[in-house]
Motif scaffolding. Structure first.
Motif, short mmCIF file in Angstrom:
data_model
loop_
_atom_site.label_atom_id
_atom_site.label_comp_id
_atom_site.label_asym_id
_atom_site.label_seq_id
_atom_site.Cartn_x
_atom_site.Cartn_y
_atom_site.Cartn_z
N THR A 3 0.79 -0.69 0.13
CA THR A 3 -0.20 0.20 0.42
C THR A 3 1.07 1.07 -0.03
N SER A 4 0.34 1.98 -1.28
CA SER A 4 1.55 3.25 -1.01
C SER A 4 0.27 4.49 -0.75
N ILE A 70 4.14 0.73 2.79
CA ILE A 70 3.89 -0.58 3.54
C ILE A 70 3.32 -2.15 3.36
N ALA A 71 4.46 -2.75 3.53
CA ALA A 71 4.09 -3.98 2.70
C ALA A 71 3.90 -5.26 3.65
N SER A 72 3.56 -6.45 3.19
CA SER A 72 2.95 -6.97 4.24
C SER A 72 3.85 -8.88 3.32
N PHE A 73 4.48 -9.54 3.87
CA PHE A 73 4.79 -10.95 3.30
C PHE A 73 3.93 -11.89 4.36
N SER A 74 3.65 -12.73 3.56
CA SER A 74 3.04 -14.27 4.41
C SER A 74 4.32 -14.75 4.73
N LYS A 75 4.56 -15.57 5.38
CA LYS A 75 6.13 -16.37 5.95
C LYS A 75 6.38 -17.03 5.00
N GLU A 81 8.99 -12.02 -4.87
CA GLU A 81 8.41 -11.72 -3.86
C GLU A 81 9.78 -11.67 -3.00
N ALA A 82 10.59 -12.50 -2.91
CA ALA A 82 12.03 -12.81 -1.75
C ALA A 82 12.87 -11.23 -2.99
N ALA A 83 12.47 -11.61 -3.86
CA ALA A 83 13.62 -10.49 -4.71
C ALA A 83 13.28 -9.27 -4.32
N ASP A 84 11.75 -8.79 -4.54
CA ASP A 84 11.68 -7.38 -4.44
C ASP A 84 11.45 -7.11 -2.47
N LEU A 85 11.77 -8.34 -1.88
CA LEU A 85 12.08 -7.62 -0.78
C LEU A 85 13.42 -7.31 -0.69
#
Length: 147
Positions: A3-4, A70-75, A81-85
């Motif tokens: 969310t931006s 703000i970004a939320s990630f699952s476990k 997703e990992a690369a973006d993080l």
């Protein structure tokens, strides 16, 4: 999911500055595991302290006129997703997985990475960079390079 909050207006920046000052005084006087209770139009809202600290950080960034995301990630994360993080390309992340620098598992043809493992890698990378910079600074001082 992300969310931006786009670049805040001058009015939003002023409101954020005032709000963050109040929140800092509240969180500064609460214990680490206490919830913060807000009264909104006669209704009490109990908010976990960590969520209030996050809101404080968002408001601080807004007060400085910055865009906030703000970004939320699952476990368990996909490679993208990992690369973006980590703010790296997916192919680079795959190389990290294949060389064993970050543990992963395969689900069918897809790789899955635990958020905890990505965070550990990021932390160890940050630490090794800090040590390398400290070493360079020490060597520069020993050589009298003016740093």
């Amino acid at each position: 999911m992300a969310t931006s909050i786009k670049k805040p207006t001058a009015k939003d920046q002023k409101a954020a500055r005032q709000s963050v000052a109040v929140l800092k005084s509240i969180t500064g006087s609460t214990k680490p595991h206490d919830a913060v209770i807000f009264q909104v139009e006669g209704t009490s809202i109990s908010v976990p302290r960590n969520a209030v600290l996050l809101l404080e950080k968002v408001l601080d960034e807004m007060a400085d006129g910055r865009t906030v995301e703000i970004a939320s990630f699952s476990k368990e994360l996909s490679t993208q997703e990992a690369a973006d993080l980590l703010k790296v390309s997916r192919p680079h992340l795959v190389k990290l997985l294949e060389t064993g620098k970050i543990p992963h598992k395969k689900v069918g043809a897809h790789r899955r990475v635990l958020l905890e493992d990505v965070k550990k890698y990021e932390s160890s990378l940050r630490e090794s960079r800090r040590k390398a910079l400290d070493k360079l600074a020490r060597e520069a001082q020993e050589m009298g390079l003016g740093y």
